[in-house]
Motif scaffolding. Structure first.
Motif, PDB file in Angstrom:
ATOM      1  N   UNK A   1      35.189  37.815  31.925  1.00  0.00           N
ATOM      2  CA  UNK A   1      36.284  37.939  32.264  1.00  0.00           C
ATOM      3  C   UNK A   1      37.563  37.060  32.156  1.00  0.00           C
ATOM      4  N   UNK A   2      38.438  37.351  31.220  1.00  0.00           N
ATOM      5  CA  UNK A   2      39.270  36.361  30.665  1.00  0.00           C
ATOM      6  C   UNK A   2      40.853  37.034  30.511  1.00  0.00           C
ATOM      7  N   UNK A   3      41.740  36.012  30.121  1.00  0.00           N
ATOM      8  CA  UNK A   3      42.918  36.281  29.875  1.00  0.00           C
ATOM      9  C   UNK A   3      43.197  35.637  28.563  1.00  0.00           C
TER      10      UNK A   3
ATOM     11  N   UNK B   1      41.668  43.866  28.752  1.00  0.00           N
ATOM     12  CA  UNK B   1      41.311  45.284  29.127  1.00  0.00           C
ATOM     13  C   UNK B   1      40.204  45.637  28.252  1.00  0.00           C
ATOM     14  N   UNK B   2      38.947  45.136  28.931  1.00  0.00           N
ATOM     15  CA  UNK B   2      37.818  45.626  28.020  1.00  0.00           C
ATOM     16  C   UNK B   2      36.560  45.783  29.336  1.00  0.00           C
ATOM     17  N   UNK B   3      35.412  45.650  28.846  1.00  0.00           N
ATOM     18  CA  UNK B   3      34.275  46.257  29.665  1.00  0.00           C
ATOM     19  C   UNK B   3      34.170  45.219  31.055  1.00  0.00           C
ATOM     20  N   UNK B   4      34.521  44.009  30.933  1.00  0.00           N
ATOM     21  CA  UNK B   4      34.312  42.912  31.717  1.00  0.00           C
ATOM     22  C   UNK B   4      35.531  43.070  32.800  1.00  0.00           C
ATOM     23  N   UNK B   5      36.637  43.688  32.538  1.00  0.00           N
ATOM     24  CA  UNK B   5      37.849  43.399  33.424  1.00  0.00           C
ATOM     25  C   UNK B   5      37.507  44.298  34.687  1.00  0.00           C
ATOM     26  N   UNK B   6      36.527  45.315  34.625  1.00  0.00           N
ATOM     27  CA  UNK B   6      36.385  46.155  35.636  1.00  0.00           C
ATOM     28  C   UNK B   6      35.400  45.221  36.867  1.00  0.00           C
ATOM     29  N   UNK B   7      34.594  44.551  36.343  1.00  0.00           N
ATOM     30  CA  UNK B   7      33.790  43.692  36.937  1.00  0.00           C
ATOM     31  C   UNK B   7      34.477  42.546  37.578  1.00  0.00           C
ATOM     32  N   UNK B   8      35.249  41.733  36.634  1.00  0.00           N
ATOM     33  CA  UNK B   8      35.995  40.815  37.139  1.00  0.00           C
ATOM     34  C   UNK B   8      37.056  41.171  38.202  1.00  0.00           C
ATOM     35  N   UNK B   9      37.512  42.291  38.014  1.00  0.00           N
ATOM     36  CA  UNK B   9      38.555  42.717  39.061  1.00  0.00           C
ATOM     37  C   UNK B   9      37.930  43.027  40.350  1.00  0.00           C
ATOM     38  N   UNK B  10      36.935  43.745  40.413  1.00  0.00           N
ATOM     39  CA  UNK B  10      36.292  44.056  41.688  1.00  0.00           C
ATOM     40  C   UNK B  10      35.754  42.868  42.536  1.00  0.00           C
TER      41      UNK B  10
ATOM     42  N   UNK C   1      49.237  43.174  49.369  1.00  0.00           N
ATOM     43  CA  UNK C   1      49.458  43.225  47.944  1.00  0.00           C
ATOM     44  C   UNK C   1      49.565  41.605  47.367  1.00  0.00           C
ATOM     45  N   UNK C   2      48.569  41.343  46.377  1.00  0.00           N
ATOM     46  CA  UNK C   2      48.441  40.090  45.982  1.00  0.00           C
ATOM     47  C   UNK C   2      48.685  39.792  44.608  1.00  0.00           C
ATOM     48  N   UNK C   3      49.024  38.860  43.940  1.00  0.00           N
ATOM     49  CA  UNK C   3      49.280  38.665  42.532  1.00  0.00           C
ATOM     50  C   UNK C   3      47.764  38.421  41.851  1.00  0.00           C
ATOM     51  N   UNK C   4      47.705  38.813  40.642  1.00  0.00           N
ATOM     52  CA  UNK C   4      46.479  38.525  39.779  1.00  0.00           C
ATOM     53  C   UNK C   4      46.083  37.242  40.157  1.00  0.00           C
ATOM     54  N   UNK C   5      46.932  36.176  40.046  1.00  0.00           N
ATOM     55  CA  UNK C   5      46.653  34.898  39.993  1.00  0.00           C
ATOM     56  C   UNK C   5      45.845  34.489  41.714  1.00  0.00           C
ATOM     57  N   UNK C   6      46.520  35.137  42.453  1.00  0.00           N
ATOM     58  CA  UNK C   6      46.077  34.947  43.806  1.00  0.00           C
ATOM     59  C   UNK C   6      44.473  35.440  43.935  1.00  0.00           C
ATOM     60  N   UNK C   7      44.368  36.691  43.224  1.00  0.00           N
ATOM     61  CA  UNK C   7      43.079  37.169  43.220  1.00  0.00           C
ATOM     62  C   UNK C   7      42.052  36.293  42.472  1.00  0.00           C
ATOM     63  N   UNK C   8      42.340  35.876  41.454  1.00  0.00           N
ATOM     64  CA  UNK C   8      41.415  34.951  40.698  1.00  0.00           C
ATOM     65  C   UNK C   8      41.071  33.900  41.324  1.00  0.00           C
ATOM     66  N   UNK C   9      42.245  33.031  42.098  1.00  0.00           N
ATOM     67  CA  UNK C   9      41.979  31.927  42.897  1.00  0.00           C
ATOM     68  C   UNK C   9      40.832  32.251  43.965  1.00  0.00           C
TER      69      UNK C   9
END
Length: 123
Positions: free
Chosen positions: A41-43, A58-67, A1-9
């Protein structure tokens, strides 16, 4: 498990190494859609806390950015396949589609090999 910030980095580090190849076909259109999703993809900004919200919009770009974020976290954990080193018993040869033969041998080694063949034929 990693935080969202770790994933973004991790995604930021991965994107530095990524290669995106756009083709003239449908694949190129899908690739462009993915690139656009990464750009979008943004906050959101929270004025009360004077910081960004932890979760992405949470929009169309969230799925792409999260993947891509998950890719950044996962690809480093995969161990490369073990490929045993080939014994150095001579050069390897490849024939191209045009019939050209290529070898992984230098000029000096090629000349030495030619001289050894010549000695065997003469001798």
């Amino acid at each position: 498990m990693a935080s969202v910030a770790d994933g973004i980095n991790a995604g930021r580090e991965t994107i530095k190494l990524a290669e995106f190849h756009l083709g003239p076909d449908e694949r190129g259109q899908r690739m462009q859609h993915g690139i656009d999703g990464l750009k979008m993809y943004r906050r959101t900004w929270d004025d009360d806390r004077k910081s960004f919200v932890d979760s992405p919009v949470k929009d169309w770009a969230e799925h792409i950015g999260s993947s891509f974020r998950y890719l950044g976290l996962a690809w480093r954990d995969v161990a490369p396949a073990f490929v045993p080193k080939r014994q150095a018993d001579g050069p390897t040869y490849q024939v191209t589609a045009t019939g050209v033969v290529r070898a992984d041998i230098g000029v000096k080694a090629a000349v030495e090999a030619m001289m050894r063949r010549k000695k065997r034929m003469d001798g």
